[in-house]
Design a protein around this motif. Structure first.
Motif, PDB file in Angstrom:
ATOM      1  N   ALA A   1      -2.624   4.811   5.500  1.00 35.56           N
ATOM      2  CA  ALA A   1      -2.204   4.473   4.136  1.00 35.56           C
ATOM      3  C   ALA A   1      -3.231   5.066   3.183  1.00 35.56           C
ATOM      4  CB  ALA A   1      -2.110   2.964   3.946  1.00 35.56           C
ATOM      5  N   GLU A   2      -2.856   5.139   1.932  1.00 38.44           N
ATOM      6  CA  GLU A   2      -3.805   5.603   0.932  1.00 38.44           C
ATOM      7  C   GLU A   2      -4.958   4.609   0.863  1.00 38.44           C
ATOM      8  OE1 GLU A   2      -2.679   7.742  -2.992  1.00 38.44           O
ATOM      9  OE2 GLU A   2      -2.615   5.599  -3.374  1.00 38.44           O
ATOM     10  N   GLY A   3      -6.185   5.113   0.798  1.00 29.52           N
ATOM     11  CA  GLY A   3      -7.347   4.244   0.740  1.00 29.52           C
ATOM     12  C   GLY A   3      -7.755   3.938  -0.690  1.00 29.52           C
ATOM     13  N   GLU A   4      -8.738   3.075  -0.814  1.00 31.33           N
ATOM     14  CA  GLU A   4      -9.223   2.769  -2.161  1.00 31.33           C
ATOM     15  C   GLU A   4      -9.954   3.966  -2.750  1.00 31.33           C
ATOM     16  OE1 GLU A   4     -11.550  -0.766  -2.048  1.00 31.33           O
ATOM     17  OE2 GLU A   4      -9.920  -1.954  -1.196  1.00 31.33           O
ATOM     18  N   LYS A   5     -10.624   4.706  -1.889  1.00 36.84           N
ATOM     19  CA  LYS A   5     -11.429   5.823  -2.373  1.00 36.84           C
ATOM     20  C   LYS A   5     -10.945   7.175  -1.888  1.00 36.84           C
ATOM     21  CE  LYS A   5     -15.652   3.042  -2.292  1.00 36.84           C
ATOM     22  NZ  LYS A   5     -16.913   2.823  -1.571  1.00 36.84           N
ATOM     23  N   GLN A   6      -9.949   7.198  -1.019  1.00 35.30           N
ATOM     24  CA  GLN A   6      -9.525   8.471  -0.446  1.00 35.30           C
ATOM     25  C   GLN A   6      -8.011   8.471  -0.249  1.00 35.30           C
ATOM     26  OE1 GLN A   6     -10.546   5.603   1.121  1.00 35.30           O
ATOM     27  NE2 GLN A   6     -12.019   6.488   2.545  1.00 35.30           N
ATOM     28  N   PRO A   7      -7.409   9.659  -0.284  1.00 30.46           N
ATOM     29  CA  PRO A   7      -5.956   9.737  -0.107  1.00 30.46           C
ATOM     30  C   PRO A   7      -5.484   9.281   1.266  1.00 30.46           C
ATOM     31  CG  PRO A   7      -6.805  11.772  -1.048  1.00 30.46           C
ATOM     32  CD  PRO A   7      -7.999  10.967  -0.633  1.00 30.46           C
ATOM     33  N   ALA A   8      -6.306   9.469   2.277  1.00 27.77           N
ATOM     34  CA  ALA A   8      -5.851   9.157   3.635  1.00 27.77           C
ATOM     35  C   ALA A   8      -6.848   8.229   4.314  1.00 27.77           C
ATOM     36  CB  ALA A   8      -5.695  10.440   4.446  1.00 27.77           C
ATOM     37  N   MET A   9      -6.367   7.053   4.684  1.00 31.19           N
ATOM     38  CA  MET A   9      -7.233   6.060   5.303  1.00 31.19           C
ATOM     39  C   MET A   9      -6.453   5.392   6.427  1.00 31.19           C
ATOM     40  SD  MET A   9     -10.189   4.913   5.259  1.00 31.19           S
ATOM     41  CE  MET A   9     -11.184   3.559   5.795  1.00 31.19           C
TER      42      MET A   9
ATOM     43  N   GLN B   1       0.866  -1.171   0.000  1.00 29.83           N
ATOM     44  CA  GLN B   1       0.000   0.000   0.000  1.00 29.83           C
ATOM     45  C   GLN B   1       0.904   1.222   0.000  1.00 29.83           C
ATOM     46  OE1 GLN B   1      -1.765  -1.560   3.756  1.00 29.83           O
ATOM     47  NE2 GLN B   1      -3.642  -0.635   2.980  1.00 29.83           N
ATOM     48  N   ARG B   2       0.318   2.375  -0.283  1.00 29.90           N
ATOM     49  CA  ARG B   2       1.100   3.604  -0.120  1.00 29.90           C
ATOM     50  C   ARG B   2       0.932   4.041   1.339  1.00 29.90           C
ATOM     51  NH1 ARG B   2       0.236   9.475  -2.880  1.00 29.90           N
ATOM     52  NH2 ARG B   2       2.020  10.452  -1.888  1.00 29.90           N
ATOM     53  N   ILE B   3       1.958   3.799   2.131  1.00 32.57           N
ATOM     54  CA  ILE B   3       1.910   4.127   3.552  1.00 32.57           C
ATOM     55  C   ILE B   3       2.080   5.642   3.708  1.00 32.57           C
ATOM     56  CG2 ILE B   3       3.007   3.743   5.792  1.00 32.57           C
ATOM     57  CD1 ILE B   3       1.656   1.252   4.618  1.00 32.57           C
ATOM     58  N   LYS B   4       1.251   6.250   4.548  1.00 33.23           N
ATOM     59  CA  LYS B   4       1.254   7.711   4.647  1.00 33.23           C
ATOM     60  C   LYS B   4       1.545   8.195   6.062  1.00 33.23           C
ATOM     61  CE  LYS B   4      -0.882   9.931   1.501  1.00 33.23           C
ATOM     62  NZ  LYS B   4      -1.856  10.619   0.622  1.00 33.23           N
ATOM     63  N   VAL B   5       2.631   7.736   6.606  1.00 34.87           N
ATOM     64  CA  VAL B   5       2.993   8.195   7.952  1.00 34.87           C
ATOM     65  C   VAL B   5       3.681   9.559   7.881  1.00 34.87           C
ATOM     66  CG1 VAL B   5       3.205   5.895   8.948  1.00 34.87           C
ATOM     67  CG2 VAL B   5       5.187   6.960   7.851  1.00 34.87           C
ATOM     68  N   SER B   6       3.591  10.282   8.969  1.00 35.75           N
ATOM     69  CA  SER B   6       4.326  11.539   9.136  1.00 35.75           C
ATOM     70  C   SER B   6       4.464  11.760  10.629  1.00 35.75           C
ATOM     71  CB  SER B   6       3.571  12.703   8.483  1.00 35.75           C
ATOM     72  OG  SER B   6       2.360  12.945   9.168  1.00 35.75           O
ATOM     73  N   GLY B   7       5.100  12.857  11.019  1.00 36.46           N
ATOM     74  CA  GLY B   7       5.306  13.107  12.441  1.00 36.46           C
ATOM     75  C   GLY B   7       4.023  13.071  13.240  1.00 36.46           C
ATOM     76  N   GLU B   8       3.000  13.751  12.761  1.00 32.57           N
ATOM     77  CA  GLU B   8       1.732  13.778  13.493  1.00 32.57           C
ATOM     78  C   GLU B   8       0.870  12.560  13.177  1.00 32.57           C
ATOM     79  OE1 GLU B   8       0.444  16.405  15.728  1.00 32.57           O
ATOM     80  OE2 GLU B   8       2.602  16.709  15.746  1.00 32.57           O
ATOM     81  N   ASN B   9       1.275  11.799  12.222  1.00 28.88           N
ATOM     82  CA  ASN B   9       0.431  10.698  11.729  1.00 28.88           C
ATOM     83  C   ASN B   9       1.198   9.376  11.825  1.00 28.88           C
ATOM     84  OD1 ASN B   9      -1.872   9.578  10.621  1.00 28.88           O
ATOM     85  ND2 ASN B   9      -1.410  10.216   8.522  1.00 28.88           N
ATOM     86  N   HIS B  10       1.516   9.007  13.053  1.00 25.05           N
ATOM     87  CA  HIS B  10       2.273   7.788  13.304  1.00 25.05           C
ATOM     88  C   HIS B  10       1.402   6.547  13.152  1.00 25.05           C
ATOM     89  CE1 HIS B  10       5.654  10.008  14.953  1.00 25.05           C
ATOM     90  NE2 HIS B  10       6.283   8.884  15.166  1.00 25.05           N
ATOM     91  N   PRO B  11       2.048   5.414  12.922  1.00 24.16           N
ATOM     92  CA  PRO B  11       1.321   4.176  13.159  1.00 24.16           C
ATOM     93  C   PRO B  11       1.118   4.033  14.673  1.00 24.16           C
ATOM     94  CG  PRO B  11       3.620   3.698  12.697  1.00 24.16           C
ATOM     95  CD  PRO B  11       3.437   5.191  12.533  1.00 24.16           C
ATOM     96  N   GLY B  12       0.280   3.111  15.068  1.00 24.90           N
ATOM     97  CA  GLY B  12       0.086   2.844  16.499  1.00 24.90           C
ATOM     98  C   GLY B  12       0.165   1.355  16.744  1.00 24.90           C
ATOM     99  N   ILE B  13       0.647   0.987  17.907  1.00 28.14           N
ATOM    100  CA  ILE B  13       0.660  -0.428  18.291  1.00 28.14           C
ATOM    101  C   ILE B  13       0.337  -0.503  19.776  1.00 28.14           C
ATOM    102  CG2 ILE B  13       3.153  -0.494  18.787  1.00 28.14           C
ATOM    103  CD1 ILE B  13       3.135  -3.376  17.582  1.00 28.14           C
ATOM    104  N   THR B  14      -0.431  -1.496  20.158  1.00 31.20           N
ATOM    105  CA  THR B  14      -0.687  -1.706  21.575  1.00 31.20           C
ATOM    106  C   THR B  14      -1.007  -3.176  21.796  1.00 31.20           C
ATOM    107  OG1 THR B  14      -1.796  -0.765  23.511  1.00 31.20           O
ATOM    108  CG2 THR B  14      -3.183  -1.271  21.630  1.00 31.20           C
ATOM    109  N   VAL B  15      -0.840  -3.592  23.038  1.00 31.75           N
ATOM    110  CA  VAL B  15      -1.064  -4.992  23.386  1.00 31.75           C
ATOM    111  C   VAL B  15      -2.085  -5.025  24.511  1.00 31.75           C
ATOM    112  CG1 VAL B  15       0.050  -7.147  24.053  1.00 31.75           C
ATOM    113  CG2 VAL B  15       1.364  -5.390  22.860  1.00 31.75           C
ATOM    114  N   ASP B  16      -3.141  -5.818  24.359  1.00 33.16           N
ATOM    115  CA  ASP B  16      -4.130  -5.861  25.433  1.00 33.16           C
ATOM    116  C   ASP B  16      -3.681  -6.832  26.519  1.00 33.16           C
ATOM    117  OD1 ASP B  16      -4.817  -8.463  24.710  1.00 33.16           O
ATOM    118  OD2 ASP B  16      -6.656  -7.891  23.674  1.00 33.16           O
ATOM    119  N   CYS B  17      -4.501  -6.925  27.551  1.00 34.00           N
ATOM    120  CA  CYS B  17      -4.068  -7.702  28.712  1.00 34.00           C
ATOM    121  C   CYS B  17      -3.978  -9.197  28.410  1.00 34.00           C
ATOM    122  CB  CYS B  17      -5.005  -7.433  29.884  1.00 34.00           C
ATOM    123  SG  CYS B  17      -6.733  -7.714  29.457  1.00 34.00           S
ATOM    124  N   ALA B  18      -4.627  -9.626  27.331  1.00 31.10           N
ATOM    125  CA  ALA B  18      -4.546 -11.032  26.961  1.00 31.10           C
ATOM    126  C   ALA B  18      -3.382 -11.306  26.018  1.00 31.10           C
ATOM    127  CB  ALA B  18      -5.860 -11.465  26.294  1.00 31.10           C
ATOM    128  N   GLY B  19      -2.665 -10.253  25.661  1.00 33.77           N
ATOM    129  CA  GLY B  19      -1.507 -10.443  24.785  1.00 33.77           C
ATOM    130  C   GLY B  19      -1.809 -10.272  23.308  1.00 33.77           C
TER     131      GLY B  19
END
Lengths: 407, 178
Positions: A124-132, A98-116
């Motif tokens: 990333a660029e969407g099918e119908k929109q530039p930013a998804m 995909q066209r990944i669209k990260v920037s300083g204010e637009n980071h990816p996110g990751i988190t782990v719940d209590c069950a792991g």
């Protein structure tokens, strides 16, 4: 953001509909993970291995450090069992590029719940929109991830970006993001914040709710859990007169609309993209700790303040950082009375990672100290914590990813 | 000069726009008339050292340097006014700098075409360390956009952040024009 795509229209100060049901599920739902997590600011992010500077990192309940790394076309996830010294072989989240669209204010996110379960969200660029936004989850300890799916429903063509993930109770993960679906005219400023709850069985969320309107378009959203495990947000809003100051949003139970409280009165009258979102932490005593940037008429620079009554009153803003060195992009963490601020400063040649700490809930602070430097491009700093202590997760182009222990 | 910079300078100087006109959603864009032929745009790669180069190339001339981005809705309002100023005062040089990166070149060119500013001097950030590029231009600037600099003939400058009104523009232009 992305102006060449769907603008739909949030206009002035429309009161949001709300997401009480989300809460009901989140707050009173499954007790499969009975121990609620501390309100840790989960959006750790940083660095990179495969090319992207904007990396996300978060500790899992077992102390493993998980990391999401973007490159131009893919998102990779790996983990470290030795506090960031070495990492596992990365797993590609999106085998189809995909066209990944990260920037300083637009980071990816990751988190782990209590069950792991490991959750990843990324722009990333969407099918119908530039930013998804897309999300994916692994329920087998990071061996396999679900095929990335658009967050917030496929039917809308509007842009979505700048997601914030926070783990809640009972294995639920809240996602908040900028959403342009209600904009009908690009000339009218302001996005909406939308939200959903991610779960292992619904990795992109099932129900979507609107949380607020008149959000300044280019600043990331900060979020934390209060002492009842309810999400609290801090974001830059557009107040009447084109004032771009900050507001707190307290999500409520029982389907009640969220409470919106103006938190900063800097009177930054500007129609622009500051690209400089705030940070928020909540201590176990339910004290809210805020850090933000402004160039307002009242004050300019980066500031800290706290609130002991959930934002009804906020302490006098405390300036921090060296005003001659562009102090920027603060993150904040609170553990009881211990509060930590981390931010970057730039002198034209190198970026310094600065830290200062308070042992009394933000009343008094240590002097700022530089804990690391970067000679070239550097990412934002993110504070992370686990039983082993408090760390700054920081990526930079030349030095690479660093997990910097503060004690 | 790094290899990357060299590459940027040597290879990326000229990019010819292939403009897709009036696709779905275009009616939401600022340009009122999108059904016209859009001129090709030359995008120059802004790297370390480009700022003094721009100053040198406009030595003795007043000009406006406007920083914008494809991700900045507010910037579009400014760009509409800049187009108007460009029409009214073609003698006043306008330099546009897109605070994006080279991967956004096509998007930049499409927008420049639609807002009729393809024929002014156009630059795009072409190094990853955009903080350094910004600092070379203005060590007091945190990166908020739109950011507009008004240079008089002696290159004394005034920098302003945010969307400006027509009156704001006219007042500042009066100050820089001889």
């Amino acid at each position: 953001m992305a102006m060449n795509a769907g603008y739909s229209s949030s206009v002035a100060l429309r009161r949001p509909s709300w997401m009480g049901w989300l809460f009901l599920i989140g707050a009173f739902g499954l007790l499969s993970c009975a121990q609620s997590t501390q309100p840790v600011d989960s959006d750790a992010s940083r660095v990179h291995v495969h090319g992207g500077l904007q990396v996300a990192a978060a500790f899992g309940p077992d102390g493993k450090l998980w990391r999401a790394t973007p490159d131009k076309q893919h998102i990779y996830v790996d983990y470290s069992t030795d506090q960031g010294k070495t990492f596992s072989a990365p797993v590609v989240i999106n085998p189809e590029s995909q066209r990944i669209k990260v920037s300083g204010e637009n980071h990816p996110g990751i988190t782990v719940d209590c069950a792991g379960n490991v959750y990843v969200i990324y722009p990333a660029e969407g099918e119908k929109q530039p930013a998804m936004l897309y999300s994916s989850v692994s329920a087998d300890g990071g061996l396999h991830f679900t095929s990335p799916a658009p967050v917030g429903g496929k039917e809308e063509e509007a842009n979505r970006y700048q997601a914030k993930l926070i783990p809640g109770e009972a294995g639920r993960v809240y996602a908040f993001w900028h959403d342009e679906r209600d904009r009908s005219d690009w000339r009218l400023p302001g996005n909406a914040i939308y939200s959903t709850v991610l779960a292992a069985k619904s990795p992109s969320g099932e129900m979507v709710s609107k949380v607020a309107d008149t959000l300044c378009e280019c600043c990331r959203i900060a979020a934390a859990l209060d002492n009842k495990q309810r999400p609290v947000l801090l974001a830059r809003f557009i107040y009447p007169g084109s004032i771009r100051d900050h507001g707190l949003i307290l999500l409520q139970e029982d389907g009640k609309p969220p409470l919106l409280r103006r938190a900063t009165v800097d009177q930054w009258k500007i129609e622009a993209c500051p690209e400089h979102g705030p940070a928020l932490a909540v201590g176990a005593d339910n004290r809210f700790h805020l850090a933000w940037f402004t160039q307002g008429g009242v004050r300019q620079g980066v500031f800290y303040a706290y609130s002991i009554d959930q934002g009804e009153h906020v302490s006098d803003p405390l300036p921090f950082g060296n005003a001659e060195r562009l102090p920027s992009h603060p993150d904040i963490m609170a553990q009881g009375q211990h509060v930590v601020l981390a931010w970057t400063e730039y002198d034209g040649v190198k970026t310094q990672l600065q830290v200062m700490e308070s042992g009394d809930g933000g009343q008094s602070w240590s002097a700022a100290r530089a804990v690391a430097e970067a000679r070239n491009e550097a990412d934002y700093p993110f504070l992370l914590s686990h039983q082993q202590g408090i760390f700054v997760s920081w990526n930079s182009k030349t030095e690479g990813y660093r997990l910097i222990p503060l004690h | 000069m790094s290899r990357k910079t060299l590459f940027a300078r040597l290879v990326l100087i000229v990019l010819v726009a292939v403009v897709r006109i009036a696709q779905a959603g275009d009616e939401r864009l600022p340009a009122e008339k999108t059904e016209v032929t859009v001129p090709s745009t030359t995008l120059q790669a802004f790297v370390s050292g480009s700022y003094p180069q721009i100053l040198a190339s406009h030595a003795g001339q007043p000009f406006i340097l406007a920083v914008w981005s494809v991700n900045c809705p507010s910037c579009m309002k400014d760009m509409a006014l800049l187009h108007q100023i460009h029409q009214e005062k073609p003698e006043l040089k306008i330099v546009l700098l897109a605070a994006d990166d080279l991967s956004a070149s096509e998007e930049i060119q499409q927008i420049l075409g639609k807002i009729h500013l393809a024929d002014v001097e156009n630059w795009v950030f072409a190094e990853e360390d955009t903080q350094k590029l910004r600092y070379e231009m203005d060590p007091k600037w945190y990166g908020e956009i739109p950011r507009t600099y008004f240079f008089d003939a002696a290159h004394q400058r005034e920098g302003v952040s945010g969307v400006l009104s027509e009156a704001d523009y006219q007042n500042r232009i009066k100050k820089i024009l001889p």
